[in-house]
Write a protein that holds these residues in place. Sequence first.
Motif, mmCIF file in Angstrom:
data_model
loop_
_atom_site.group_PDB
_atom_site.id
_atom_site.type_symbol
_atom_site.label_atom_id
_atom_site.label_comp_id
_atom_site.label_asym_id
_atom_site.label_seq_id
_atom_site.Cartn_x
_atom_site.Cartn_y
_atom_site.Cartn_z
ATOM 1 N N ALA A 150 0.842 -1.195 0.000
ATOM 2 C CA ALA A 150 0.000 0.000 0.000
ATOM 3 C C ALA A 150 0.873 1.239 0.000
ATOM 4 O O ALA A 150 1.888 1.298 0.701
ATOM 5 N N SER A 151 0.467 2.235 -0.786
ATOM 6 C CA SER A 151 1.205 3.494 -0.824
ATOM 7 C C SER A 151 0.239 4.632 -1.100
ATOM 8 O O SER A 151 -0.913 4.416 -1.463
ATOM 9 N N GLY A 152 0.727 5.859 -0.924
ATOM 10 C CA GLY A 152 -0.112 7.024 -1.178
ATOM 11 C C GLY A 152 -0.421 7.759 0.106
ATOM 12 O O GLY A 152 0.343 7.742 1.060
ATOM 13 N N SER A 153 -1.593 8.390 0.115
ATOM 14 C CA SER A 153 -1.988 9.203 1.259
ATOM 15 C C SER A 153 -2.565 8.312 2.357
ATOM 16 O O SER A 153 -3.751 7.979 2.352
ATOM 17 N N ILE A 154 -1.703 7.900 3.266
ATOM 18 C CA ILE A 154 -2.109 6.988 4.336
ATOM 19 C C ILE A 154 -1.662 7.542 5.678
ATOM 20 O O ILE A 154 -0.471 7.752 5.893
ATOM 21 N N LEU A 155 -2.636 7.772 6.557
ATOM 22 C CA LEU A 155 -2.309 8.162 7.925
ATOM 23 C C LEU A 155 -2.192 6.914 8.796
ATOM 24 O O LEU A 155 -1.266 6.790 9.595
ATOM 25 N N SER A 156 -3.145 6.019 8.606
ATOM 26 C CA SER A 156 -3.139 4.779 9.383
ATOM 27 C C SER A 156 -3.922 3.714 8.627
ATOM 28 O O SER A 156 -4.784 4.022 7.817
ATOM 29 N N ILE A 157 -3.588 2.479 8.903
ATOM 30 C CA ILE A 157 -4.291 1.335 8.302
ATOM 31 C C ILE A 157 -4.943 0.528 9.416
ATOM 32 O O ILE A 157 -4.268 0.117 10.361
ATOM 33 N N ASN A 158 -6.240 0.308 9.311
ATOM 34 C CA ASN A 158 -6.954 -0.491 10.301
ATOM 35 C C ASN A 158 -6.791 -1.980 10.039
ATOM 36 O O ASN A 158 -6.622 -2.770 10.960
ATOM 37 N N ALA A 159 -6.902 -2.340 8.764
ATOM 38 C CA ALA A 159 -6.832 -3.752 8.407
ATOM 39 C C ALA A 159 -6.456 -3.902 6.943
ATOM 40 O O ALA A 159 -6.757 -3.033 6.123
ATOM 41 N N MET A 160 -5.792 -4.981 6.647
ATOM 42 C CA MET A 160 -5.516 -5.374 5.264
ATOM 43 C C MET A 160 -5.932 -6.823 5.101
ATOM 44 O O MET A 160 -5.836 -7.617 6.042
ATOM 45 N N GLY A 161 -6.393 -7.135 3.917
ATOM 46 C CA GLY A 161 -6.869 -8.496 3.722
ATOM 47 C C GLY A 161 -6.835 -8.915 2.274
ATOM 48 O O GLY A 161 -6.514 -8.131 1.384
ATOM 49 N N TRP A 162 -7.172 -10.178 2.085
ATOM 50 C CA TRP A 162 -7.235 -10.767 0.756
ATOM 51 C C TRP A 162 -8.632 -11.326 0.529
ATOM 52 O O TRP A 162 -9.189 -11.984 1.411
ATOM 53 N N TYR A 163 -9.167 -11.042 -0.627
ATOM 54 C CA TYR A 163 -10.432 -11.568 -1.079
ATOM 55 C C TYR A 163 -10.168 -12.291 -2.403
ATOM 56 O O TYR A 163 -9.162 -12.068 -3.048
ATOM 57 N N ARG A 164 -11.113 -13.138 -2.796
ATOM 58 C CA ARG A 164 -10.978 -13.801 -4.085
ATOM 59 C C ARG A 164 -12.337 -13.915 -4.763
ATOM 60 O O ARG A 164 -13.365 -13.935 -4.114
ATOM 61 N N GLN A 165 -12.268 -13.985 -6.072
ATOM 62 C CA GLN A 165 -13.490 -14.129 -6.853
ATOM 63 C C GLN A 165 -13.235 -15.119 -7.975
ATOM 64 O O GLN A 165 -12.394 -14.882 -8.855
ATOM 65 N N ALA A 166 -13.962 -16.207 -7.917
ATOM 66 C CA ALA A 166 -13.895 -17.215 -8.971
ATOM 67 C C ALA A 166 -14.952 -16.905 -10.025
ATOM 68 O O ALA A 166 -15.934 -16.213 -9.738
ATOM 69 N N PRO A 167 -14.790 -17.398 -11.241
ATOM 70 C CA PRO A 167 -15.764 -17.124 -12.300
ATOM 71 C C PRO A 167 -17.171 -17.543 -11.886
ATOM 72 O O PRO A 167 -17.379 -18.657 -11.402
ATOM 73 N N GLY A 168 -18.109 -16.633 -12.054
ATOM 74 C CA GLY A 168 -19.496 -16.931 -11.746
ATOM 75 C C GLY A 168 -19.838 -16.901 -10.269
ATOM 76 O O GLY A 168 -20.972 -17.221 -9.901
ATOM 77 N N LYS A 169 -18.874 -16.528 -9.434
ATOM 78 C CA LYS A 169 -19.126 -16.500 -7.996
ATOM 79 C C LYS A 169 -18.908 -15.102 -7.439
ATOM 80 O O LYS A 169 -18.254 -14.260 -8.062
ATOM 81 N N GLN A 170 -19.442 -14.879 -6.243
ATOM 82 C CA GLN A 170 -19.250 -13.596 -5.594
ATOM 83 C C GLN A 170 -17.870 -13.517 -4.975
ATOM 84 O O GLN A 170 -17.248 -14.531 -4.640
ATOM 85 N N ARG A 171 -17.396 -12.290 -4.807
ATOM 86 C CA ARG A 171 -16.119 -12.076 -4.127
ATOM 87 C C ARG A 171 -16.273 -12.499 -2.670
ATOM 88 O O ARG A 171 -17.266 -12.167 -2.016
ATOM 89 N N GLU A 172 -15.272 -13.220 -2.157
ATOM 90 C CA GLU A 172 -15.349 -13.698 -0.785
ATOM 91 C C GLU A 172 -14.069 -13.384 -0.027
ATOM 92 O O GLU A 172 -12.982 -13.308 -0.613
ATOM 93 N N LEU A 173 -14.211 -13.242 1.282
ATOM 94 C CA LEU A 173 -13.063 -13.012 2.135
ATOM 95 C C LEU A 173 -12.220 -14.274 2.220
ATOM 96 O O LEU A 173 -12.739 -15.371 2.410
ATOM 97 N N VAL A 174 -10.904 -14.096 2.093
ATOM 98 C CA VAL A 174 -9.967 -15.203 2.287
ATOM 99 C C VAL A 174 -9.306 -15.082 3.656
ATOM 100 O O VAL A 174 -9.310 -16.016 4.457
ATOM 101 N N ALA A 175 -8.727 -13.921 3.917
ATOM 102 C CA ALA A 175 -8.033 -13.709 5.185
ATOM 103 C C ALA A 175 -7.875 -12.218 5.414
ATOM 104 O O ALA A 175 -7.777 -11.448 4.461
ATOM 105 N N VAL A 176 -7.845 -11.827 6.675
ATOM 106 C CA VAL A 176 -7.668 -10.425 7.030
ATOM 107 C C VAL A 176 -6.774 -10.334 8.253
ATOM 108 O O VAL A 176 -6.776 -11.235 9.107
ATOM 109 N N ILE A 177 -6.001 -9.257 8.319
ATOM 110 C CA ILE A 177 -5.168 -8.997 9.488
ATOM 111 C C ILE A 177 -5.383 -7.545 9.905
ATOM 112 O O ILE A 177 -5.381 -6.639 9.066
ATOM 113 N N THR A 178 -5.612 -7.331 11.200
ATOM 114 C CA THR A 178 -5.892 -5.992 11.697
ATOM 115 C C THR A 178 -4.614 -5.326 12.209
ATOM 116 O O THR A 178 -3.559 -5.950 12.282
#
Length: 120
Positions: free
Chosen positions: A24-52
């Motif tokens: 992550a870069s740019g105008s950032i004062l603080s980050i609450n959480a970062m995570g990974w999501y995934r989307q397979a063809p024909g499916k909704q985007r889903e949470l994979v993992a998050v770290i606070t």
Amino acid sequence: QVQLVESGGGLVQAGGSLRLSCAASGSILSINAMGWYRQAPGKQRELVAVITDDGSTNYADSVKGRFTISRGNAKSTVYLQMNSLKPEDTAVYYCNANGRANLYRPFTDWGQGTQVTVSS
């Protein structure tokens, strides 16, 4: 404006491993959480993992015990170590970050996505 740049996707055989990175870069004062999501063809985007910001992690049941999320020392980089990959892990993986750009403006931003393909 916050930019999230992902890397590390690719093609791997079932049982193999990949490591995704997101910076992550740019105008950032603080980050609450970062995570990974995934989307397979024909499916909704889903949470994979998050770290606070305090280091707490949360995983989708489907990846527990196989995937590990971690942060870099600067806490503006997040990694996803993916082991024992399965064909059903095939998807576009997106990095997400939320926090504050300044005292008055929160942000939630997404990366452009990186393709992970697991062959059987």
